[in-house]
Design a protein around this motif. Structure first.
Motif, PDB file in Angstrom:
ATOM      1  N   ALA A 136       0.839  -1.203   0.000  1.00  0.00           N
ATOM      2  CA  ALA A 136       0.000   0.000   0.000  1.00  0.00           C
ATOM      3  C   ALA A 136       0.875   1.255   0.000  1.00  0.00           C
ATOM      4  O   ALA A 136       0.626   2.203  -0.737  1.00  0.00           O
ATOM      5  N   THR A 137       1.941   1.232   0.801  1.00  0.00           N
ATOM      6  CA  THR A 137       2.848   2.383   0.867  1.00  0.00           C
ATOM      7  C   THR A 137       3.513   2.629  -0.476  1.00  0.00           C
ATOM      8  O   THR A 137       3.591   3.770  -0.956  1.00  0.00           O
ATOM      9  N   GLN A 138       3.979   1.540  -1.110  1.00  0.00           N
ATOM     10  CA  GLN A 138       4.620   1.670  -2.419  1.00  0.00           C
ATOM     11  C   GLN A 138       3.645   2.295  -3.424  1.00  0.00           C
ATOM     12  O   GLN A 138       3.994   3.204  -4.169  1.00  0.00           O
ATOM     13  N   THR A 139       2.409   1.804  -3.417  1.00  0.00           N
ATOM     14  CA  THR A 139       1.387   2.335  -4.325  1.00  0.00           C
ATOM     15  C   THR A 139       1.121   3.806  -4.041  1.00  0.00           C
ATOM     16  O   THR A 139       1.059   4.633  -4.953  1.00  0.00           O
ATOM     17  N   GLN A 140       0.973   4.152  -2.763  1.00  0.00           N
ATOM     18  CA  GLN A 140       0.698   5.547  -2.393  1.00  0.00           C
ATOM     19  C   GLN A 140       1.803   6.477  -2.880  1.00  0.00           C
ATOM     20  O   GLN A 140       1.548   7.534  -3.456  1.00  0.00           O
ATOM     21  N   GLN A 142       3.957   6.021  -5.292  1.00  0.00           N
ATOM     22  CA  GLN A 142       4.044   6.131  -6.743  1.00  0.00           C
ATOM     23  C   GLN A 142       2.876   6.912  -7.318  1.00  0.00           C
ATOM     24  O   GLN A 142       3.030   7.620  -8.304  1.00  0.00           O
ATOM     25  N   MET A 143       1.710   6.812  -6.682  1.00  0.00           N
ATOM     26  CA  MET A 143       0.561   7.573  -7.167  1.00  0.00           C
ATOM     27  C   MET A 143       0.755   9.076  -6.958  1.00  0.00           C
ATOM     28  O   MET A 143       0.179   9.886  -7.671  1.00  0.00           O
ATOM     29  N   ARG A 144       1.553   9.466  -5.980  1.00  0.00           N
ATOM     30  CA  ARG A 144       1.802  10.894  -5.742  1.00  0.00           C
ATOM     31  C   ARG A 144       2.682  11.509  -6.821  1.00  0.00           C
ATOM     32  O   ARG A 144       2.547  12.688  -7.146  1.00  0.00           O
ATOM     33  N   VAL A 146       3.022  11.724  -9.928  1.00  0.00           N
ATOM     34  CA  VAL A 146       2.484  12.399 -11.100  1.00  0.00           C
ATOM     35  C   VAL A 146       1.944  13.790 -10.743  1.00  0.00           C
ATOM     36  O   VAL A 146       1.829  14.658 -11.593  1.00  0.00           O
ATOM     37  N   TRP A 147       1.663  14.009  -9.467  1.00  0.00           N
ATOM     38  CA  TRP A 147       1.046  15.279  -9.049  1.00  0.00           C
ATOM     39  C   TRP A 147       2.052  16.331  -8.609  1.00  0.00           C
ATOM     40  O   TRP A 147       1.677  17.458  -8.290  1.00  0.00           O
ATOM     41  N   TYR A 148       3.343  15.965  -8.563  1.00  0.00           N
ATOM     42  CA  TYR A 148       4.355  16.966  -8.215  1.00  0.00           C
ATOM     43  C   TYR A 148       4.535  17.929  -9.368  1.00  0.00           C
ATOM     44  O   TYR A 148       4.422  17.560 -10.530  1.00  0.00           O
ATOM     45  N   ARG A 149       4.863  19.170  -9.041  1.00  0.00           N
ATOM     46  CA  ARG A 149       5.103  20.173 -10.057  1.00  0.00           C
ATOM     47  C   ARG A 149       6.297  19.752 -10.916  1.00  0.00           C
ATOM     48  O   ARG A 149       7.297  19.266 -10.405  1.00  0.00           O
TER      49      ARG A 149
ATOM     50  N   ASP B  69      -0.103  18.556  -6.351  1.00  0.00           N
ATOM     51  CA  ASP B  69       0.536  18.620  -5.041  1.00  0.00           C
ATOM     52  C   ASP B  69       0.498  20.037  -4.456  1.00  0.00           C
ATOM     53  O   ASP B  69       0.340  20.213  -3.253  1.00  0.00           O
ATOM     54  N   GLN B 142       2.765   0.838 -12.069  1.00  0.00           N
ATOM     55  CA  GLN B 142       3.306   2.169 -11.839  1.00  0.00           C
ATOM     56  C   GLN B 142       4.818   2.203 -11.944  1.00  0.00           C
ATOM     57  O   GLN B 142       5.389   3.196 -12.395  1.00  0.00           O
ATOM     58  N   ARG B 165      -3.188  11.600 -15.398  1.00  0.00           N
ATOM     59  CA  ARG B 165      -3.810  12.172 -14.203  1.00  0.00           C
ATOM     60  C   ARG B 165      -5.272  11.754 -14.039  1.00  0.00           C
ATOM     61  O   ARG B 165      -5.983  12.320 -13.207  1.00  0.00           O
ATOM     62  N   ARG B 181       0.274  27.127 -16.734  1.00  0.00           N
ATOM     63  CA  ARG B 181       0.691  25.994 -15.914  1.00  0.00           C
ATOM     64  C   ARG B 181       0.882  24.739 -16.768  1.00  0.00           C
ATOM     65  O   ARG B 181       1.865  24.010 -16.597  1.00  0.00           O
ATOM     66  N   GLU B 185       4.202  22.426 -17.258  1.00  0.00           N
ATOM     67  CA  GLU B 185       4.193  20.988 -16.990  1.00  0.00           C
ATOM     68  C   GLU B 185       4.720  20.186 -18.185  1.00  0.00           C
ATOM     69  O   GLU B 185       5.366  19.162 -18.000  1.00  0.00           O
TER      70      GLU B 185
END
Lengths: 225, 225
Positions: A136-140, A142-144, A146-149, B69, B142, B165, B181, B185
């Motif tokens: 679950a941690t690995q998935t969490q 990796q899912m983040r 894509v959302w980093y700037r 993020d 992922q 996304r 933005r 990206e």
């Protein structure tokens, strides 16, 4: 290997952390572990090999080689004991290794058949939760990603390209990649990429040779800015 | 809800697939499921809320809102029953939802406390394997992403930005993002991005308004090339 020695080795792995002394003694005494010793230079497994066992690296270190999807470049790094080789590959959709693992020194493994792993998840609540939490941690994480700037400078894009492709975020890495391919990957011109890489070399962060970028310490790339 | 109805609903979820009729009857009859009905427009949970239950969406559809993020843009899409809300959030390092979920229609949920989930993984081998395989597959997919060749045209980069996304790779999506933005990206100029987006609008793939990109059918973006 004596039960007591197995016991000590298992304690090093997060998968067994939090288990009671009694439970660990049962695991060490009643689980059919295999033992594998390989000399330096031997290949442990290659990308594409079937995975039906867990390999617990208990002594020595491995060279890990990871490939681009089209084999257009590859990355080499080093991993030391204690380490479990691609835990996710023993379950799920694609039960094959996706990297090469080669003994860098003489190495020792404990091995565990998939059936035994499943049995441990049945018999021991803590083991089961450790495994589920690990995934679950690995998935969490990796899912983040894509959302980093997106990084805004070319050097930051190059650094993100390099760090995202390493298993372990520190130590020596070798990227076998041509500058034209790196330029494509970070979406800039070969000339600009060459300029940035030479500047990074000048600052002692990387060493360049034809088709190769050596990173003496990846952590310096991450923390010198 | 009658045991028989629960039974039918559970059958729709991959987590319960492969379980014997007998086992499923035990699950349906002896597990403390909660029931939740919400009217259209109600918020089910917000990003950052603690997760200590599984929510099985059994009727209706949800609007899902996902955030960058730095909250610099967000994406809205729709998810229909049967659907489990962020299974990975009930375990692991970060046990919080990372998206907003809002009832789009009247919706019904079965809910299941974490303790009950853990008990199911203990009592039923197939449930346990389904869960572990689900996580392993997610991790495998992922981990591959980073090794794919970077898209070479600006349009391909824009399409990859948009598709990466989305939770579900089809259907209607709304991106609330400024062109500046998006340009950052995908690492190109605002002018070039504007040109490409207008061209895509002309082809009926997207609809543009200020700060917003509507995608009527994401699958058309993926398969019209």
């Amino acid at each position: 290997m004596a039960v007591l020695q197995i016991f000590d080795k298992l304690l090093q792995f997060p998968l067994f952390q939090g288990m009671s002394r009694d439970d660990l003694e049962i695991v060490a005494g009643h689980t059919r572990f295999g033992f594998l010793k390989l000399n330096a230079g031997k290949t442990v497994m290659k990308s594409g090999d079937n995975c039906h066992q867990l390999y617990f690296l208990i002594n020595g270190s491995l060279k890990v080689r990871s490939f681009a999807d089209d084999y257009g470049y590859h990355v080499e790094e080093q991993i030391s004991a204690p380490y479990i080789i691609q835990l996710e590959a023993v379950f799920g959709y694609n039960q094959r290794y996706t990297r090469d693992f080669i003994a860098q020194t003489d190495v020792n493994f404990l091995t565990l058949d998939k059936e035994e792993v499943v049995r441990l998840t049945e018999d021991f609540l803590v083991f089961r939760l450790n495994m589920i939490n690990h995934f679950a941690t690995q998935t969490q994480k990796q899912m983040r990603q894509v959302w980093y700037r997106a990084p805004q400078s070319l050097e930051d894009r190059v650094v993100r390209f390099l760090t995202q492709r390493c298993l372990y975020p520190a130590g020596h890495k070798t990227f076998n990649i041509l500058m034209t391919r790196l330029a494509e990957e970070v979406n800039d011109s070969r000339l600009n990429v060459s300029r940035i890489l030479n500047d990074m070399q000048h600052r002692g962060l990387i060493e360049l040779s034809r088709g190769k970028i050596e990173i003496p310490q990846l952590e310096r790339l991450l923390y010198t800015k």
